[in-house]
Write an enzyme that holds these catalytic residues in place. Structure first.
Site, PDB file in Angstrom:
ATOM      1  N   HIS A 157      -7.453  -7.151  -1.144  1.00 14.59           N
ATOM      2  CA  HIS A 157      -6.921  -5.793  -1.319  1.00 14.59           C
ATOM      3  C   HIS A 157      -7.816  -4.996  -2.268  1.00 14.59           C
ATOM      4  CE1 HIS A 157      -3.134  -7.331   0.411  1.00 14.59           C
ATOM      5  NE2 HIS A 157      -2.879  -6.075   0.691  1.00 14.59           N
ATOM      6  N   LYS A 161      -4.564  -2.758  -6.818  1.00 12.72           N
ATOM      7  CA  LYS A 161      -3.328  -3.518  -6.548  1.00 12.72           C
ATOM      8  C   LYS A 161      -2.944  -4.330  -7.787  1.00 12.72           C
ATOM      9  CE  LYS A 161      -0.999  -6.437  -3.178  1.00 12.72           C
ATOM     10  NZ  LYS A 161       0.196  -5.580  -3.193  1.00 12.72           N
TER      11      LYS A 161
END
Ligand code: NAD
Length: 271
Positions: A157, A161
């Site tokens: 990600h 995040k």
């Protein structure tokens, strides 16, 4: 489909919130009626569509009561503590919720289940249709391969995040553990370092990558003797999550009080 569904967004100025504004506008069954941000947000007072150039006529607000007074469904992509504070307020008003926030602990999940006794809630770690199909496929793959394959889940990600492993990776682990008759909490290994010893065949390993603007990539790896099976999903736009969440809101409007997930929305649950 009957009357247009009035949707409010919590976390409207976030990465997901901005795309959700577009997804609500694009769905013929929904209209945006409320847009929530925290009290100190610099976006307060701006049109909810400011980031995408949409004129929604809805100003971003921190007035929870006013927003909840004028919506059928609240779509929440924020943080667990924020979702947790919105839950009882929606439950007491019978306002339905679509919760995309990830990173809840067990107590937070119990709060969602308790609120779902008073209103309808769709709670899913991932609202993409492809990911939910992947969960479905993983159950079959795991049951067929069954023993003799080492299972690892790898996810990547963007650098912003804040939770790891991703809610989607954990859900993949739960699906696989369930298919094997194991409890994920007993067999999960989160990262490895140093002299780890040989790999136990009972474990499900997780590896996390964070960097740049990666929207979300997940691979479940089944490594056996002489072959590997890899099931991979790659998201290239947040619109896949946003469109799925709005689809869930439309579906939820037809449902009774209770807790649902995206498998229910897509008709993939056999329960
Ligand atoms: P983000 O940080 O960009 O957005 C969160 C927004 O919530 C921010 O704009 C923040 O100001 C706002 N916020 C904070 N406190 C608030 C309050 N009290 N009231 C209203 N708004 C408040 O994060 P993001 O990338 O948009 O992700 C949000 C959440 O959604 C994360 O938990 C992420 O993991 C999850 N997510 C889920 C899916 C899915 O399909 N389920 C997909 C992508 C992201």
């Amino acid at each position: 489909m009957s009357a247009t569904i009035k949707v409010a967004l919590a976390g409207v100025n976030g990465r997901m919130g901005k795309v959700l504004v577009e997804a609500v506008a694009a769905n013929p069954h929904t209209v945006l009626t409320g847009a929530l941000e925290h009290a100190g947000s610099e976006a307060l007072g701006l049109d909810a569509g400011h980031a995408s150039g949409l004129k929604t006529g809805v100003a971003i607000s921190s007035d929870i009561d006013a927003v909840l007074a004028n919506c059928d469904v609240l779509i929440d992509f924020t943080r667990p503590n924020v979702s947790g504070s919105l839950l009882p307020r929606c439950a007491e008003r019978g306002i339905k919720m679509v919760i995309g926030t990830t990173g809840f602990d067990e107590a937070g999940k119990a709060d969602i289940a308790a609120a779902a006794e008073h209103t309808g809630i769709v709670f899913a770690a991932n609202f993409s249709i492809g990911v939910n199909l992947t969960f479905h496929i993983l159950d079959t793959v795991t049951r067929v391969l069954n023993e003799g394959y080492d299972i690892e889940i790898i996810e990547a990600h963007h650098r912003h995040k804040v939770d790891a492993p991703s809610g989607t990776a954990l859900r993949m682990g739960e699906v696989i553990a369930h298919a094997l008759g194991r409890n994920l909490a007993d067999c999960a290994v989160y990262g490895r370092e140093g002299h780890t010893g040989a790999r136990s065949p009972q474990t499900i390993g997780f590896a996390t990558v964070r960097g740049g603007d990666i929207v979300g990539e997940h691979t479940a790896l089944f490594a056996g003797e002489g072959e590997r099976v890899e099931i991979t999903h790659k998201a290239s736009s947040r619109m896949t999550f946003a469109a799925g969440a709005v689809r869930a809101a439309v579906w939820l409007q037809q449902q009774r009080t209770g807790l649902y997930d995206m498998q229910d929305v897509l008709g993939l649950n056999n329960r």
